[in-house]
Design a protein around this motif. Structure first.
Motif, short mmCIF file in Angstrom:
data_model
loop_
_atom_site.label_atom_id
_atom_site.label_comp_id
_atom_site.label_asym_id
_atom_site.label_seq_id
_atom_site.Cartn_x
_atom_site.Cartn_y
_atom_site.Cartn_z
N ASP A 104 21.92 11.74 40.56
CA ASP A 104 22.21 11.27 41.92
C ASP A 104 21.54 12.13 42.98
O ASP A 104 21.18 11.66 44.05
CB ASP A 104 23.72 11.24 42.16
CG ASP A 104 24.38 10.02 41.53
OD1 ASP A 104 23.72 8.97 41.44
OD2 ASP A 104 25.55 10.13 41.13
N ALA A 105 21.42 13.43 42.70
CA ALA A 105 20.90 14.36 43.70
C ALA A 105 19.42 14.17 44.00
O ALA A 105 18.93 14.67 45.01
CB ALA A 105 21.15 15.80 43.26
N VAL A 106 18.67 13.47 43.13
CA VAL A 106 17.24 13.30 43.38
C VAL A 106 16.88 11.84 43.61
O VAL A 106 15.70 11.47 43.56
CB VAL A 106 16.40 13.87 42.20
CG1 VAL A 106 16.57 15.38 42.11
CG2 VAL A 106 16.76 13.20 40.89
N CYS A 107 17.88 11.01 43.85
CA CYS A 107 17.64 9.57 44.04
C CYS A 107 17.82 9.18 45.49
O CYS A 107 18.47 9.86 46.26
CB CYS A 107 18.63 8.76 43.21
SG CYS A 107 18.38 8.91 41.44
N ASP A 108 17.24 8.03 45.83
CA ASP A 108 17.63 7.32 47.05
C ASP A 108 18.68 6.30 46.64
O ASP A 108 18.63 5.73 45.55
CB ASP A 108 16.43 6.61 47.69
CG ASP A 108 15.50 7.59 48.38
OD1 ASP A 108 16.00 8.44 49.14
OD2 ASP A 108 14.27 7.53 48.16
N HIS A 109 19.64 6.08 47.54
CA HIS A 109 20.76 5.18 47.23
C HIS A 109 20.76 4.03 48.24
O HIS A 109 20.94 4.26 49.44
CB HIS A 109 22.08 5.94 47.27
CG HIS A 109 22.14 7.04 46.25
ND1 HIS A 109 22.80 6.90 45.06
CD2 HIS A 109 21.59 8.28 46.24
CE1 HIS A 109 22.67 8.02 44.35
NE2 HIS A 109 21.95 8.87 45.05
N LEU A 110 20.50 2.84 47.74
CA LEU A 110 20.49 1.65 48.59
C LEU A 110 21.92 1.14 48.73
O LEU A 110 22.64 1.02 47.74
CB LEU A 110 19.60 0.58 47.96
CG LEU A 110 19.23 -0.63 48.81
CD1 LEU A 110 18.33 -0.21 49.97
CD2 LEU A 110 18.52 -1.68 47.95
N VAL A 128 31.12 0.30 52.21
CA VAL A 128 30.03 0.10 51.26
C VAL A 128 30.50 -0.89 50.19
O VAL A 128 31.50 -0.63 49.50
CB VAL A 128 29.61 1.42 50.60
CG1 VAL A 128 28.58 1.17 49.50
CG2 VAL A 128 29.02 2.37 51.65
N VAL A 129 29.82 -2.02 50.07
CA VAL A 129 30.25 -3.07 49.15
C VAL A 129 29.22 -3.36 48.06
O VAL A 129 29.49 -4.15 47.15
CB VAL A 129 30.57 -4.37 49.92
CG1 VAL A 129 31.69 -4.12 50.92
CG2 VAL A 129 29.34 -4.93 50.62
N GLY A 130 28.07 -2.73 48.14
CA GLY A 130 27.05 -2.92 47.12
C GLY A 130 26.13 -1.72 47.11
O GLY A 130 25.95 -1.05 48.14
N THR A 131 25.55 -1.42 45.94
CA THR A 131 24.64 -0.27 45.86
C THR A 131 23.65 -0.43 44.72
O THR A 131 23.91 -1.16 43.75
CB THR A 131 25.43 1.04 45.70
OG1 THR A 131 24.54 2.15 45.77
CG2 THR A 131 26.18 1.08 44.37
N TYR A 132 22.53 0.23 44.84
CA TYR A 132 21.49 0.33 43.81
C TYR A 132 20.96 1.75 43.88
O TYR A 132 20.79 2.30 44.97
CB TYR A 132 20.33 -0.62 44.12
CG TYR A 132 20.04 -1.68 43.08
CD1 TYR A 132 19.51 -1.35 41.84
CD2 TYR A 132 20.27 -3.02 43.35
CE1 TYR A 132 19.23 -2.34 40.91
CE2 TYR A 132 19.99 -4.01 42.42
CZ TYR A 132 19.48 -3.67 41.20
OH TYR A 132 19.20 -4.64 40.27
N ARG A 133 20.72 2.36 42.73
CA ARG A 133 20.14 3.70 42.72
C ARG A 133 18.65 3.60 42.45
O ARG A 133 18.23 2.98 41.47
CB ARG A 133 20.82 4.57 41.66
CG ARG A 133 20.43 6.03 41.76
CD ARG A 133 21.34 6.90 40.93
NE ARG A 133 21.06 6.80 39.49
CZ ARG A 133 21.71 7.50 38.57
NH1 ARG A 133 22.70 8.31 38.94
NH2 ARG A 133 21.40 7.38 37.30
N LEU A 134 17.84 4.22 43.30
CA LEU A 134 16.39 4.12 43.24
C LEU A 134 15.81 5.50 42.92
O LEU A 134 15.98 6.44 43.69
CB LEU A 134 15.83 3.61 44.58
CG LEU A 134 16.50 2.36 45.16
CD1 LEU A 134 15.90 2.02 46.52
CD2 LEU A 134 16.38 1.18 44.21
#
Length: 318
Positions: A104-110, A128-134
């Protein structure tokens, strides 16, 4: 667990120090420190992606702007994966009600945020109702690889395409009342804006089928194997020690329409975009799923969807 809490009243110093250590370890400030240490957390700031990436009514899609918003995404993931679905939390995850890991610490979080959501006392409280980890390739160099590599051998894929920029998609979830076409479209507008900005050439990531018995998933797994397995330079195989065969039914026995009905909406969405899948599946007992690897070169995305994402951008502009 309750008994241990009361035991702490008789051993206050030890229990208090342990509790403080855990709280500090999983606090937003510690999350930020870990990200800086690993070279991650390049929060958008003045970046072109710092603003709204899409909006439809009260729903907005954008990147998380700091550790507290990542915390909110992790809380959503816990609610969906552990409370609604069948994932099994460890002690720390259960205590903090967060789905979190070292990536998580090196990702962008949509994030998809509902600006009309109501709080406990009836007032407006965005949620926050939706998320994607990029996860971009450059961001994980210090971690030794992508999350996906624990399940699938993607090293040969990366080696065959050294000139390409890869993006790992993961930890996607949407709160149940918001699982609509509008929310999914917003997420993909955000992903597409991110890909355009960072000039991504290909995406990949794990997608899950509910259940850990491959024989119960024989129809959808066999359909993917016979009709949507990546070939040639894009072929990827599950890690040998975790490999589960997907060709559980002969091609002639597969009812394609029924198989598609059995596939999760996320997997069907990837298929519509033009994705192909790895060879072999992986059983993830912690999350109660059987995982397949999605492989989606940008060049393979159906032109209709690219035109839709590009041409419809005005409707989703801030």
């Amino acid at each position: 667990m309750t008994h241990d809490v009361f035991q702490g009243a008789r051993q206050p110093a030890k229990q208090k120090l342990a509790g403080q250590a855990l709280l500090q370890r999983f606090s937003p400030s510690s999350l930020l420190a870990a990200g800086k240490q690993l070279g991650g957390f390049a929060f958008p700031g003045a970046d072109a992606l710092s603003g709204t990436l899409g909006r439809s009514g009260a729903l907005e899609v954008r990147l998380a702007r700091g550790p507290r918003e990542i915390w909110r995404a992790q809380r959503l993931r816990y609610r969906v994966f552990y409370q609604e679905m069948s994932a099994k939390p460890d002690v720390v995850s259960r205590m903090f009600r967060r789905d979190a890991d070292r990536f998580d610490a090196v990702c962008d979080h949509l994030l998809v945020i509902d600006h009309a959501a109501r709080g406990r006392f009836g007032g407006i409280k965005p949620k926050v109702v939706g998320t994607y980890r990029l996860m971009r390739e450059q961001a994980v160099a210090r971690l030794g690889g992508f999350y996906t590599q624990s399940e699938f051998d993607i090293a040969p894929l990366l080696a065959r395409h050294p000139e390409m920029r890869f993006l790992e998609l993961g930890r996607s979830c949407v709160l149940k009342p918001y699982r609509t076409k509008k929310t999914v479209e917003l997420l993909w507008h955000g992903i597409w804006a991110y890909c355009r900005h960072h000039r991504i050439d290909a995406m990949f990531g794990c997608a899950s089928l509910d259940g850990t018995d491959p024989d119960m998933l024989a129809l959808p797994l066999s359909f993917i194997h016979h009709h949507a397995t990546a070939q040639g330079d894009w072929r990827v195989v599950a890690q040998p020690d975790r490999h589960v065969a997907m060709d559980r039914l002969p091609a002639g026995m597969i009812d394609a329409k029924l198989a598609l009905k059995c596939l999760p909406p996320l997997v069907k969405g990837y298929l519509r975009l033009g994705a192909r899948f790895g060879a072999g599946a992986v059983v993830d007992k912690q999350f109660g799923t059987t995982d397949v690897l999605v492989i989606l070169p940008v060049s393979a995305i159906d032109r209709r969807y690219i035109e839709y994402l590009d041409g419809d951008a005005g409707r989703y502009a801030a």
